[in-house]
Each structure stands twice: as structure tokens, then as C-alpha cells.
Design a protein around this motif. Structure first.
Motif, PDB file in Angstrom:
ATOM      1  N   ARG A  58      11.785   0.377   5.986  1.00 23.88           N
ATOM      2  CA  ARG A  58      11.689   1.789   5.131  1.00 23.88           C
ATOM      3  C   ARG A  58      11.832   1.303   3.664  1.00 23.88           C
ATOM      4  NH1 ARG A  58      11.077   7.128   4.740  1.00 23.88           N
ATOM      5  NH2 ARG A  58      12.344   8.092   3.337  1.00 23.88           N
ATOM      6  N   LYS A  59      12.869   0.487   3.347  1.00 22.08           N
ATOM      7  CA  LYS A  59      12.898   0.363   1.884  1.00 22.08           C
ATOM      8  C   LYS A  59      11.586  -0.424   1.251  1.00 22.08           C
ATOM      9  CE  LYS A  59      17.871  -0.596   2.679  1.00 22.08           C
ATOM     10  NZ  LYS A  59      18.945  -1.640   2.606  1.00 22.08           N
ATOM     11  N   SER A 102      15.141  -1.091   8.949  1.00 24.74           N
ATOM     12  CA  SER A 102      15.823  -0.647   7.730  1.00 24.74           C
ATOM     13  C   SER A 102      15.019  -0.988   6.650  1.00 24.74           C
ATOM     14  CB  SER A 102      17.217  -0.767   7.862  1.00 24.74           C
ATOM     15  OG  SER A 102      17.700  -0.346   6.712  1.00 24.74           O
ATOM     16  N   ALA A 103      14.850  -2.493   6.801  1.00 22.36           N
ATOM     17  CA  ALA A 103      13.985  -3.107   5.741  1.00 22.36           C
ATOM     18  C   ALA A 103      12.475  -2.609   5.442  1.00 22.36           C
ATOM     19  CB  ALA A 103      14.085  -4.524   6.033  1.00 22.36           C
ATOM     20  N   GLN A 113      10.797   3.387  10.023  1.00 19.02           N
ATOM     21  CA  GLN A 113      11.938   2.324  10.247  1.00 19.02           C
ATOM     22  C   GLN A 113      11.602   1.799  11.566  1.00 19.02           C
ATOM     23  OE1 GLN A 113      15.698   4.346   8.089  1.00 19.02           O
ATOM     24  NE2 GLN A 113      15.810   3.990  10.126  1.00 19.02           N
ATOM     25  N   THR A 139       6.513   9.392   1.672  1.00 18.56           N
ATOM     26  CA  THR A 139       7.649   8.645   2.569  1.00 18.56           C
ATOM     27  C   THR A 139       8.668   9.903   2.664  1.00 18.56           C
ATOM     28  OG1 THR A 139       8.837   8.044   0.426  1.00 18.56           O
ATOM     29  CG2 THR A 139       7.555   6.344   1.639  1.00 18.56           C
ATOM     30  N   LYS A 187       9.466  10.076   7.389  1.00 17.54           N
ATOM     31  CA  LYS A 187      11.049   9.807   7.338  1.00 17.54           C
ATOM     32  C   LYS A 187      11.355  10.134   8.692  1.00 17.54           C
ATOM     33  CE  LYS A 187      14.842  10.922   4.622  1.00 17.54           C
ATOM     34  NZ  LYS A 187      15.505  11.931   3.349  1.00 17.54           N
ATOM     35  N   ASP A 247       4.985   4.321  -1.472  1.00 17.57           N
ATOM     36  CA  ASP A 247       5.157   5.982  -1.657  1.00 17.57           C
ATOM     37  C   ASP A 247       4.145   6.332  -2.754  1.00 17.57           C
ATOM     38  OD1 ASP A 247       7.168   8.245  -1.185  1.00 17.57           O
ATOM     39  OD2 ASP A 247       6.827   8.184  -3.566  1.00 17.57           O
ATOM     40  N   VAL A 254       9.021   2.506   0.960  1.00 15.79           N
ATOM     41  CA  VAL A 254       9.327   3.345  -0.245  1.00 15.79           C
ATOM     42  C   VAL A 254       9.322   2.917  -1.774  1.00 15.79           C
ATOM     43  CG1 VAL A 254      11.277   4.621  -1.378  1.00 15.79           C
ATOM     44  CG2 VAL A 254      11.029   4.867   1.211  1.00 15.79           C
ATOM     45  N   LYS A 255       9.385   1.426  -1.700  1.00 16.61           N
ATOM     46  CA  LYS A 255       9.438   0.670  -2.890  1.00 16.61           C
ATOM     47  C   LYS A 255       7.899   0.571  -3.405  1.00 16.61           C
ATOM     48  CE  LYS A 255      10.846  -3.247  -5.417  1.00 16.61           C
ATOM     49  NZ  LYS A 255      11.722  -4.534  -5.486  1.00 16.61           N
ATOM     50  N   THR A 268      10.150  -7.012   7.843  1.00 16.47           N
ATOM     51  CA  THR A 268       9.965  -5.800   8.346  1.00 16.47           C
ATOM     52  C   THR A 268       9.002  -5.938   9.582  1.00 16.47           C
ATOM     53  OG1 THR A 268       7.951  -5.537   7.109  1.00 16.47           O
ATOM     54  CG2 THR A 268      10.056  -5.154   5.942  1.00 16.47           C
TER      55      THR A 268
END
Length: 406
Positions: free
Chosen positions: A385-386, A382-383, A331, A210, A214, A393, A389-390, A351
Motif C-alpha cells: 500500500r505504501k 501494508s508495505a 494491501q 489510491t 483503498k 498514485d 501510494v508513493k 510487497t
């Protein structure tokens, strides 16, 4: 925990469509583990600019590859192998391959010795873990896996669950010491149907970097609404359906948009013919295959990601679709269909949108919503991306893999 010595087995290396394997190997190396890559076919392409440094020492898995052509070098290698084989029974096993009465000239020239050395290779070289990607490749190494006494992981990725039957995997099913991983619950159900026991299967999605996927901030986007499709142009990914979705938007006078299709495959010509015959060239472009740097650039300049996959004539569907997580990491809100394992990797309504396959009207409606609600579109990105990553990744999934190794 001391570092592990890991043998990673793949079909061919490297492969642009299997960057998740490279991500996994890179993570393991970053954690201080010793990773050796073995493949059945080696090709000269790069995944990242640094790959020539990280992955230049890749060995072919053929017994002839382990046997020097020069007879003098062959003799010294045999001597080195016998010294290296600290296990007395293995050393004795190898020495028996020089039985001239039994093997004749093949014993004298070392052919029998190296064929047996190939079978014992992972054991002799004292690996802690052998990890085979794609179960059909594990079938080619049944003897090696049967002999190896430590940890064995075989990862199903979708193709190997769809294209082979129970009989093909009969030999692998007899080995009860192997642990299996697969990317989604959808694929897990497929391999249980093949006869593999539930308790030996762990769901472990393939991951991404990630930090590489990015978004670049403050990048000026086009005035057009840019929609991106990335994937092999095959029936189950349904690039033609993506084209028909755009066609319906254009027919509704939504013309300030552009669909970029990245990928190559059997459906390319069919897609191109449809675009030309329906005069959709101003709204759709076929880019062909692109490397990851180019895909990141395209994602940076896009507003949303589209993958309206379907089940093909053989009832096959997308197993995971890592590109969906890559798009979310960039994103981009994603709009996908609910077939296969794709839906496991999206938070519907948060998402992106998960829709019924073939429902063109629903896809059109959701694209219009994203066009008309830019704030909600940004919030979804934005959601996404989070979420990526969580949950996706490589550092997160890599740690889970290490837990399996140990």
C-alpha cells in the motif's frame, strides 16, 4: 502557472481496460486545467458513476463530425471559424478552399474547407498541449501534429509497441518535436528498437486513484484462502498457468482455497474446459469481466493477488500491468513472474514475490508461504500500500506529466 488548454486523444472512449487515462484526465481537471477529449470511437459505458458528468462532451475525430449537416448551420460555422482564426496565414489558407475552379462543387458545399479545418484544428483552437494515447493513433493524425506548433506528447502503452513495425511509424519518426512517454523500461526498449530516439522518451508509469483503491478495514474475510487473478484472458497473462498452480496445490491436499479469475478473452473457453475436465470447480471460479467497483470488492475479500504472465508466441509480454499496483494499493501481497515490465512495479520480497515464468513449483512454494505466515502476509500488504501510494498514485504521476507538458 496559468491553467493549460489540453487536447487528449484516445482510440475509443471510455474503455474499462484503460481507466488510467480517465484517472489522468480527472487529475488534470482537478488542477484547474481545461481538458477536451477526442476519440475515434465513442461507446456508452461508464468507468465511475460520475463519468457521465465529467466526460459527456467527447468529440469524435472525423472531419465530417466537425461539419454540420444543415447547410445554413454549416455557413454560420464557417463564418465563426474564420473569425476565430486570428492567425492571418491560417485564415487565408482556409479561404483558399473555396476555389471553385480547383475544387468545384466540393468547394461550394464546404467539404474541402472542413477537411482543411480538421487538419488545422488543434492549431486554430489554440491548445497548449496535444496528448495522444497509443502511438498508432498518432499515426492517424500526422498532418495535424505536423502543423501544431506547441507541446505534443505521445504515450506508448504496450500494444502499440508490440503490434506495429518501424515502417508503420516512419512518418511519426520524421516529426522531431514530439516527446514520448512509456510505462516501463521494458516498453522503452521496445520503442527504441522501433527507431525512436532515447532522449525523447520519458518513463512515466500509468497511475491509479489510491483513494478509490483503498481497503475497507475490519472486513470479515472468508475462512478460505482467497487468491485473485484480474486481467484479459490472453496467453501473455497466462490465466491457464494460474489454474495449473492451483491444481498443484490441490494435489498437495491444500484445498481450503479459492482462485477467482476476473476477465474475458480468447483464453476463456480453454480455461473453463481445463477447470471442468480436471474437476477443479470447487477451487476455481471464472467471473468474466467486472467493473472497477466490483474489482475493488473482490480485492477487499482476497488474501493475495496472482499474475503469472509469460511471453506469448510472438514474444510479447505484459508492459506494466496496472492491476498489480491496484492490488498492492488494496494491501494484497502480489505474486508475479519476471517477464516484461511487471517486475518494475513490485518490491521483490517486500510487497510480493517476483518469480521465473513457468516455474509452477516456485509459485506454489510462495503461495504456501503466504498461507502459513499470515503476519508476514499482512506486513507485505501494508508495505505494498505504501509503495503504491508513493510511486503510482495519480497525483504523483500527474504532477510529473504536468512537468512534461510545461
Amino acid at each position: 502557472m496559468p491553467p493549460l488548454k489540453i487536447a487528449v486523444v484516445v482510440g475509443q472512449f471510455p474503455t474499462i481496460s484503460e481507466t488510467f487515462i480517465v484517472n489522468q484526465i480527472r487529475f488534470l481537471k482537478s488542477q484547474g486545467h481545461q481538458v477536451h477529449i477526442y476519440c475515434f470511437k465513442k461507446i456508452k459505458i461508464g468507468i465511475h458513476p460520475s463519468d457521465d458528468i465529467h466526460f459527456k462532451d467527447v468529440k469524435l475525430l472525423e472531419w465530417q463530425h466537425f461539419m454540420p449537416k444543415n447547410k445554413l448551420k454549416r455557413f454560420f460555422k464557417i463564418f465563426s471559424i474564420l473569425i476565430k482564426s486570428i492567425n492571418f496565414s491560417i485564415r487565408l489558407d482556409l479561404i483558399k478552399r473555396f476555389n471553385l475552379f480547383k475544387y468545384k462543387k466540393d468547394a461550394f458545399n464546404g467539404y474541402v474547407f472542413f477537411r482543411r479545418y480538421f487538419e488545422l484544428y488543434f492549431e486554430i483552437n489554440n491548445y497548449d498541449v496535444v496528448h495522444v494515447h497509443f502511438a498508432n493513433h498518432a499515426v492517424r493524425l500526422l498532418r495535424q501534429l505536423e502543423i501544431f506548433q506547441k507541446r505534443i506528447i505521445v504515450s506508448f502503452h504496450g500494444f502499440d509497441a508490440h503490434n506495429y513495425d518501424h515502417q508503420f511509424y516512419n512518418g511519426l519518426l520524421k516529426l522531431k518535436t514530439i516527446c514520448y512517454t512509456t510505462n516501463t523500461a521494458y516498453t522503452k526498449d521496445k520503442i527504441i528498437d522501433l527507431g525512436f530516439p532515447d532522449h525523447l522518451i520519458t518513463i512515466l508509469p500509468v497511475g491509479l486513484d489510491t483513494n478509490f483503491f483503498k481497503p475497507t478495514q475490519n472486513l470479515k474475510k472468508s475462512e478460505r484462502f482467497n487468491i485473485l487473478f484480474v486481467g484479459r484472458l490472453v496467453v501473455l497473462k497466462s490465466p491457464l498457468l494460474a489454474i495449473k498452480i492451483i491444481e498443484q496445490l490441490v494435489n498437495q491436499n491444500i484445498t481450503n482455497l479459492l482462485l477467482t479469475i476476473v476477465g474475458d478473452g480468447e483464453e476463456f473457453q480453454r480455461c473453463e474446459d481445463y477447470i471442468v475436465s480436471h474437476e477443479l470447480e470447487p477451487y476455481i471460479t471464472l467471473k468474466g469481466s467486472q467493473n472497477q467497483l466490483e474489482i475493488v470488492e473482490l480485492m477487499n475479500s482476497s488474501d493475495m493477488f496472482l499474475l503469472p504472465g509469460i511471453k506469448d508466441d510472438n514474444n510479447k509480454a505484459e508492459a506494466q500491468g496496472l492491476v498489480i499496483q491496484e492490488a498492492q494499493a488494496m494491501q494484497l501481497p502480489v505474486i508475479i513472474s519476471d517477464v516484461g515490465g511487471m517486475k518494475d512495479g513490485v518490491l521483490d520480497g517486500k510487497t510480493g514475490f517476483v518469480l521465473k515464468a513457468h516455474d509452477i513449483d516456485a509459485f506454489v512454494k510462495c503461495i504456501l508461504y503466504l498461507i502459513e505466515h499470515p503476519k508476514e502476509r499482512i506486513a507485505m500488504g501494508s508495505a505494498g500500500r505504501k509503495f503504491a501510494v508513493k510511486n503510482y498514485d495519480i497525483s504523483v504521476l500527474g504532477q510529473q506529466l504536468l512537468d512534461l507538458y510545461r
